[in-house]
Design an enzyme around this catalytic site. Sequence first.
Site, mmCIF file in Angstrom:
data_model
loop_
_atom_site.group_PDB
_atom_site.id
_atom_site.type_symbol
_atom_site.label_atom_id
_atom_site.label_comp_id
_atom_site.label_asym_id
_atom_site.label_seq_id
_atom_site.Cartn_x
_atom_site.Cartn_y
_atom_site.Cartn_z
ATOM 1 N N ARG A 142 0.961 -1.007 0.144
ATOM 2 C CA ARG A 142 0.282 0.066 0.147
ATOM 3 C C ARG A 142 0.731 1.049 -0.093
ATOM 4 N NH1 ARG A 142 -4.754 -1.007 2.260
ATOM 5 N NH2 ARG A 142 -5.057 -3.170 1.691
ATOM 6 N N LYS A 205 -2.584 -8.000 1.976
ATOM 7 C CA LYS A 205 -2.098 -6.824 1.843
ATOM 8 C C LYS A 205 -0.524 -5.943 2.272
ATOM 9 C CE LYS A 205 -5.844 -5.275 4.550
ATOM 10 N NZ LYS A 205 -7.234 -4.477 5.618
ATOM 11 N N CYS A 471 -14.925 -2.576 14.886
ATOM 12 C CA CYS A 471 -14.991 -4.219 14.558
ATOM 13 C C CYS A 471 -13.160 -3.847 14.935
ATOM 14 C CB CYS A 471 -14.946 -3.896 13.465
ATOM 15 S SG CYS A 471 -13.967 -4.301 11.765
ATOM 16 N N CYS A 475 -8.895 0.033 11.916
ATOM 17 C CA CYS A 475 -7.708 0.452 11.637
ATOM 18 C C CYS A 475 -8.034 1.610 12.093
ATOM 19 C CB CYS A 475 -8.889 0.725 10.820
ATOM 20 S SG CYS A 475 -10.030 -1.051 9.648
HETATM 21 FE FE1 SRM Z 1 -9.066 -0.205 7.375
HETATM 22 C C1 SRM Z 1 -10.650 -3.138 6.387
HETATM 23 C C2 SRM Z 1 -10.764 1.406 6.712
HETATM 24 C C3 SRM Z 1 -6.955 1.772 7.857
HETATM 25 C C4 SRM Z 1 -7.291 -3.547 9.176
HETATM 26 N N1 SRM Z 1 -10.931 -0.687 6.066
HETATM 27 C C5 SRM Z 1 -11.230 -1.871 5.930
HETATM 28 C C6 SRM Z 1 -12.342 -1.768 4.723
HETATM 29 C C7 SRM Z 1 -12.311 -1.571 3.647
HETATM 30 C C8 SRM Z 1 -13.468 -1.875 5.479
HETATM 31 C C9 SRM Z 1 -13.677 -3.274 4.620
HETATM 32 O O1 SRM Z 1 -12.554 -4.622 3.845
HETATM 33 O O2 SRM Z 1 -14.534 -3.281 3.667
HETATM 34 C C10 SRM Z 1 -12.611 -0.159 5.498
HETATM 35 C C11 SRM Z 1 -13.551 1.333 4.798
HETATM 36 C C12 SRM Z 1 -14.096 1.802 5.724
HETATM 37 C C13 SRM Z 1 -14.965 3.129 4.699
HETATM 38 O O3 SRM Z 1 -15.859 3.158 4.571
HETATM 39 O O4 SRM Z 1 -13.981 3.704 4.300
HETATM 40 C C14 SRM Z 1 -11.518 0.252 6.616
HETATM 41 N N2 SRM Z 1 -8.705 1.170 6.955
HETATM 42 C C15 SRM Z 1 -9.182 2.063 7.096
HETATM 43 C C16 SRM Z 1 -9.257 3.471 7.283
HETATM 44 C C17 SRM Z 1 -10.320 4.516 5.947
HETATM 45 C C18 SRM Z 1 -9.876 4.027 8.025
HETATM 46 C C19 SRM Z 1 -9.583 5.224 8.941
HETATM 47 O O5 SRM Z 1 -10.851 5.393 9.377
HETATM 48 O O6 SRM Z 1 -8.921 6.177 8.594
HETATM 49 C C20 SRM Z 1 -7.945 3.195 7.394
HETATM 50 C C21 SRM Z 1 -7.703 3.428 5.310
HETATM 51 C C22 SRM Z 1 -5.699 3.728 5.455
HETATM 52 C C23 SRM Z 1 -5.154 3.747 3.918
HETATM 53 O O7 SRM Z 1 -4.967 4.994 3.511
HETATM 54 O O8 SRM Z 1 -5.459 3.299 3.598
HETATM 55 C C24 SRM Z 1 -7.389 1.775 7.165
HETATM 56 N N3 SRM Z 1 -6.752 -0.078 8.427
HETATM 57 C C25 SRM Z 1 -5.961 0.435 8.417
HETATM 58 C C26 SRM Z 1 -5.230 0.069 9.644
HETATM 59 C C27 SRM Z 1 -3.921 1.213 9.884
HETATM 60 C C28 SRM Z 1 -2.960 1.669 9.819
HETATM 61 O O9 SRM Z 1 -2.533 0.190 8.496
HETATM 62 O O10 SRM Z 1 -2.096 1.987 9.615
HETATM 63 C C29 SRM Z 1 -6.069 -1.548 9.864
HETATM 64 C C30 SRM Z 1 -4.390 -1.644 11.299
HETATM 65 C C31 SRM Z 1 -3.191 -2.194 11.304
HETATM 66 C C32 SRM Z 1 -3.361 -3.537 9.546
HETATM 67 O O11 SRM Z 1 -3.274 -3.441 8.826
HETATM 68 O O12 SRM Z 1 -3.620 -4.716 10.545
HETATM 69 C C33 SRM Z 1 -6.093 -1.611 9.364
HETATM 70 N N4 SRM Z 1 -8.658 -3.150 7.640
HETATM 71 C C34 SRM Z 1 -7.834 -3.381 8.522
HETATM 72 C C35 SRM Z 1 -8.652 -4.628 7.783
HETATM 73 C C36 SRM Z 1 -7.834 -5.792 8.802
HETATM 74 C C37 SRM Z 1 -6.591 -6.480 7.926
HETATM 75 C C38 SRM Z 1 -6.115 -8.043 9.295
HETATM 76 O O13 SRM Z 1 -4.912 -7.928 9.056
HETATM 77 O O14 SRM Z 1 -6.996 -8.549 9.620
HETATM 78 C C39 SRM Z 1 -9.113 -5.047 7.056
HETATM 79 C C40 SRM Z 1 -10.232 -5.928 7.035
HETATM 80 C C41 SRM Z 1 -9.581 -7.174 5.832
HETATM 81 O O15 SRM Z 1 -8.562 -6.718 5.703
HETATM 82 O O16 SRM Z 1 -9.826 -7.575 5.637
HETATM 83 C C42 SRM Z 1 -9.067 -3.872 7.294
HETATM 84 FE FE1 SF4 Z 2 -13.703 -2.701 11.189
HETATM 85 FE FE2 SF4 Z 2 -11.835 -0.601 9.707
HETATM 86 FE FE3 SF4 Z 2 -14.431 -0.891 8.799
HETATM 87 FE FE4 SF4 Z 2 -13.769 0.131 11.642
HETATM 88 S S1 SF4 Z 2 -13.788 0.979 9.342
HETATM 89 S S2 SF4 Z 2 -15.700 -0.659 11.022
HETATM 90 S S3 SF4 Z 2 -11.752 -1.149 12.009
HETATM 91 S S4 SF4 Z 2 -13.015 -2.605 9.079
#
Ligand code: SRM
Ligand code: SF4
Length: 562
Positions: A142, A205, A471, A475
Amino acid sequence: MTTALTDFERIKAASRLLRGSIVDGLADPLTGAISDDDNKLLKFHGSYLQDHRDLRDERRLQKLEPAYSFMLRARLPGGVVTPAQWLEFDRLAREYANGTLRITTRQTFQWHGIIKRQLKPTIAAIHHALATTIAACGDVVRTVVSTANPIESPAHAITYDWAARLSRHLEPQTRAYHEIWLDGEKWTGEAETEPLYGPTYLPRKFKIGLAIPPLNDIDVFAQDLGLIAIIEQGALVGFNVAIGGGMGASHGDPSTYPRLASVIGFVTPEQLIAVTEGIVGVQRDWGNRGVRKHARLKYTLDHRGLEAFKAELESRLGFALQPARAFAFEHNGDRYGWVEGHDGRWHLTLQIESGRLADVGELRALSGLRELAKVHAGDFRLTCNQNVIVANVAAAERACIDAIVAAHGLDGYRRQSAIRRHAVACVALPTCGLAMAESERYLPQLLPKLESLLHRHGLSEAPILLRLSGCPNGCSRPYLGEIALVGRGPGRYDLRLAADFRGQRLNQVYRENIDEAAILDALDPLFARYAAERVAGEHFGDFLLRAGALGEPRRIPLELRA
Ligand code: SRM
Ligand code: SF4
């Protein structure tokens, strides 16, 4: 024993390097959606199909398909945005999306609510603004994040350049993006390759971040690959390499867990690209492609062994990593207000609650930043705490910037409570399909209650890190919050406590599956003890552990859980 591949692996393999049938799906006028398979591929292009979850029941009753729209995420290495880009992104938010811009926890922008026929013009406009959405999501490396405001010293600027260089270097090579979104030449079937990724990309990822001590504003230990800049006598001499960080977990499944990255050595800047490619390459080959829940690098390391992974890496590289160098982080938050850089230029960090730039009442954050972009000659930097820095301001321009900030209600950072300044919440409802509880929309309700509790204990100025996630995917990196709420179900959260203030210690579950009243009840006596018993400068999380204030985690019997 070989494990069966997941469907996702088969879809990637058959996709002709991320094409699938996205073009046909976008052209289908009968639905606002695209197929599940294409949606998986669309992630690699920076977008997800979502539906407005508040409207689900109503649409079902009306026998309508869900209110589909697309989320789109930009790839902005190091979170740098020029004023011209800002104005264009703002226009796209108002014309094609839901009228808001969302700064993410990985220092980029998301647009929500883009309907299908507007997705292509939006991506094309982002491209014309000299940015991209490629690989902002999906099983790839990413956007590379870096400590925000990296212009405080020449070494900071060089570190940012590395973030940008790595990010570009690790972009997929497929022409599919140009073909689908930019009307580029169609694929004619001749050999096209992904030299680093191969035809099935990565198992999952992969996240890279560069931190510049003493600031750990990117949470370097939450990255698959965290790089800690080592600066000696003002010069960047290299990076400590930390691998296997990740936050995601699933409730009730102990085989999934948050993990902090392990430091495995030190590399010079000249070795950085080879080492990064090497780590990504071993994960590409060793990562679990049979179980997506176990496919992140952290599980590869725990299953195969850190030492075995390092030995494989060094054998592929043909050299050994040097021993890690000393480093010390002070905190993982942002520094609000004005900071002077090494060249006499100034940088103003503004607090943006949950990163949502919108115009609501007296707080006109979207308009305010647009007005700033019209006059600002420097650039903007998004932070991993969802804030924005108006960067590179000449001393003479400060008053003008301050006036625009105040006129739009963006000067809250001057008077807000410390917990508000240190709060991060993920998006969750109504757009996130995985949300179990509210997060971004709950934060404004929860904060005043926490503030009044803290005020009662004389703790209004205690800088406590608060993280909310809807959840357990994490994130907002909730497992690194001194106080964290992780969604279980509507209005119910796990309360986790006692991470440190520097992003170097995970917190622990204190109460499971509780509602707001129980959250406040649980915190009240802990705040009282903290106010009475802390030593000077002691942070809340450190205090809780030192004082043994958490006791044995109290678990609610399964049969009583909602
Ligand atoms: Fe995230 C999935 C939003 C940072 C761990 N994340 C999602 C999804 C795309 C939901 C989906 O898969 O359907 C969310 C979209 C929500 C929406 O409506 O916008 C989402 N993640 C976000 C954001 C927008 C949160 C925010 O409030 O800012 C962040 C976008 C980051 C970016 O610009 O790329 C975001 N996500 C993170 C982080 C923090 C970080 O990376 O520093 C994490 C935890 C670190 C990590 O990756 O372990 C994170 N997101 C996840 C996960 C769990 C991944 C795992 O290994 O289990 C998911 C679910 C998945 O991938 O299946 C997920
Ligand atoms: Fe879960 Fe990430 Fe969605 Fe927040 S944005 S509800 S932590 S998947």
